[in-house]
Design a protein around this motif. Structure first.
Motif: not given
Length: 540
Positions: A91, A93, A95, A182, A184, A186, A388, A391-392
């Motif tokens: 993955t 990300v 952002q 953002t 993402i 995958k 993820e 990033a969160e």
């Protein structure tokens, strides 16, 4: 003794796991702009880019960002990464935060994630032609209102890089608050686009429904060398060769004739002109007959004509000629030689390839290359991560608090200006829905007009209901046009059939030429309707 050794091993395992978790939770790249960007980000030295970047605080915060400081300028700045970031492993990300502090009427606020450049390339040479892997972020101007996601992918057969655009991307928030975008990526080819942590779009890189053009080309293509045979007849209908014009068909009869039954209205003033010199007008003092010519009083409507049925020479009005039939054309019959619409044969696509996963190019630099009519665009907290949750976490710690403060301030300003919080929120929701409706494919011909209406509504919130009604009218008009077709004037059936026959027998020309003719006719009619016309009762 053995117990102590086991405990020691367990402690080492726990420490190792914690250390691994800490390392795994670190972002691959983070730029917070807490410190000046000088020396770390390189401003393009190309002549086109005159815009000045500044290290500036976000309005109302102590948090710094990268600021677009001037209006109507091109900007370009780039940051080379210490190590290339692979997009193929697990993955990824992408952002970043953007705050449109003065709104965005026309301009971009997106990032370019650059792939490896040619040998000898220098960051100061960064410009629009610098190749990238991904372009992501807001773009708004005129009918364009979307959060771009563009993948540049190399065709392994042709060796050419192709831009693949995400279909139906989300729209750009219309306020002046900080927002975090953002993307993402995958390993199962899924792409998710988030705005402020909320999923706005989900797509699959290999789906033709999600990207235009599709990453995997069509397996077959029309043969470019195939040509339509000369005897190929595409006419479904042809004039009946055995038809004969009726003996009583008069092609010279006029469409309109004088109404012999018409009578001049009583009180018609034959000797009065429709216009007279303005009795109150006087020659200007600075009027020079030699330079300006002989002065003439301006004309006004004759007041006597206002109370009379009309003035000037009376003429009988025209009426439709019942004997008019127009030019005769043979009726249409099925064409016995009709072969259908010709299409070139399909051949194998030389550029076709199969793909299990996109062949992403690595990211070696992050660039911002934009043109904007507004200043006050502030970039912040640019992040690349492979988790993820990372990033969160950054959204929660760097963006969320700022957003809540800005939102509360906005509510206070709206309350002070007399707008209720509920109504304002409703308006935002309405505008978001209208942008999505305006982007529907069947409304593409009216997209510019619909988006113009929406933007006017955003600037003047008190017009929301009126704007909504206008757009509903447009949509209903298109809907009924699709169902029932456009309006057709009531004409003689025989005349219509014969006119159609003539058009078909003459092959009718190209559809584009016909559309141009219709558009010109409509424009002429509109111009005639719009032209000022002096009042007269001559047609009474």
């Amino acid at each position: 003794m053995e117990g102590r050794q086991i405990r020691a091993v367990l402690v080492l395992v726990v420490i190792s796991c914690v250390g691994f978790q800490i390392r795994a939770s670190d972002p691959i790249f983070i730029e917070s702009f807490d410190e000046s960007f000088d020396g770390r980000w390189i401003v393009s030295e190309k002549d086109d880019y005159k815009g000045i970047w500044k290290h500036s605080k976000s309005e109302g915060h102590d948090d710094y960002g990268l600021l677009v400081s001037e209006q109507a300028k091109k900007y370009a700045i780039v940051k080379e990464l210490d190590e290339a970031v692979s997009l193929k492993d697990g993955t990824i990300v992408l952002q970043f935060e953007v705050r449109l502090q003065k709104g965005l009427e026309c301009g971009g606020a997106y990032l370019k994630y650059l792939r490896p450049q040619e040998a000898g390339w220098k960051p100061a040479e960064f410009d629009n032609d610098s190749p990238y892997s991904i372009m992501f972020g807001p773009d708004k101007c005129g009918s364009t209102n979307k959060v771009h996601f563009i993948l540049k992918h190399k065709n392994p057969k042709s060796g050419k890089y192709v831009e693949h655009h995400l279909k139906y991307p989300p729209s750009v928030p219309s306020d002046k608050l900080s927002h975090v975008y953002t993307a993402i990526l995958k390993p199962d080819n899924e792409l998710r686009i988030l705005i402020d942590g909320e999923e706005k779009k989900k797509a699959n890189f290999l789906s033709a429904e999600d990207f235009e053009p599709a990453l995997i080309p069509a397996e077959t293509i029309p043969d470019p060398n195939d040509k339509k045979p000369e005897d190929w007849d595409e006419r479904a209908k042809i004039p009946d060769p055995n038809a004969v014009k009726p003996d009583d068909w008069d092609e010279d009869a006029p469409m309109e004739i004088e109404d012999e039954e018409a009578v001049k209205p009583e009180g018609w003033l034959d000797d009065e002109p429709e216009e007279i010199d303005d009795p109150d007008a006087s020659k200007p003092e600075d009027w020079d007959d030699e330079e300006d010519g002989e002065w003439e009083a301006p004309k006004i409507d004759n007041p006597k004509c206002e109370i009379a049925p009309g003035c000037g020479e009376w003429k009988r009005p025209m009426k439709r000629n019942p004997a008019y039939k127009g030019k005769w054309h043979a009726p249409l019959i099925d064409n016995p030689d009709y072969k259908g619409i010709w299409k070139p044969q399909q051949i194998p696509n030389p550029d076709y390839f199969e793909l299990d996963r996109p062949d992403f190019e690595p990211i070696t630099a992050i660039g911002i290359e934009i043109w904007t009519m507004q200043d006050g665009v502030l970039f912040d907290n640019i992040l690349i991560a492979n988790d993820e949750k990372v990033a969160e976490a950054y959204r929660d710690t760097t963006w969320k608090l700022k957003f809540e403060i800005e939102k509360e301030k906005q509510k206070a300003e709206e309350a002070a200006s007399g707008l209720s919080d509920g109504l304002s929120g409703l308006q935002k929701a309405v505008f978001d829905i209208l942008y999505k409706i305006g982007g529907l494919p069947f409304l593409s011909a009216y997209k510019v007009q619909i988006f113009d209406l929406i933007e006017k509504g955003e600037k003047q919130p008190n017009l929301t209901i009126g704007i909504l009604v206008s757009i509903v009218v447009v949509i209903l008009s298109v809907f009924f046009k699709i169902l029932f077709g456009g309006k057709k004037p009531a004409v003689n059936v025989t005349e219509t059939k014969n006119e159609v026959a003539a058009e078909t027998s003459d092959n009718q020309g190209s559809s584009a030429e016909k559309e141009d003719e219709n558009e010109n006719e409509n424009e002429n009619e509109d111009a005639a309707a719009a032209a000022p016309r002096r009042r007269t009762r001559r047609d009474t």
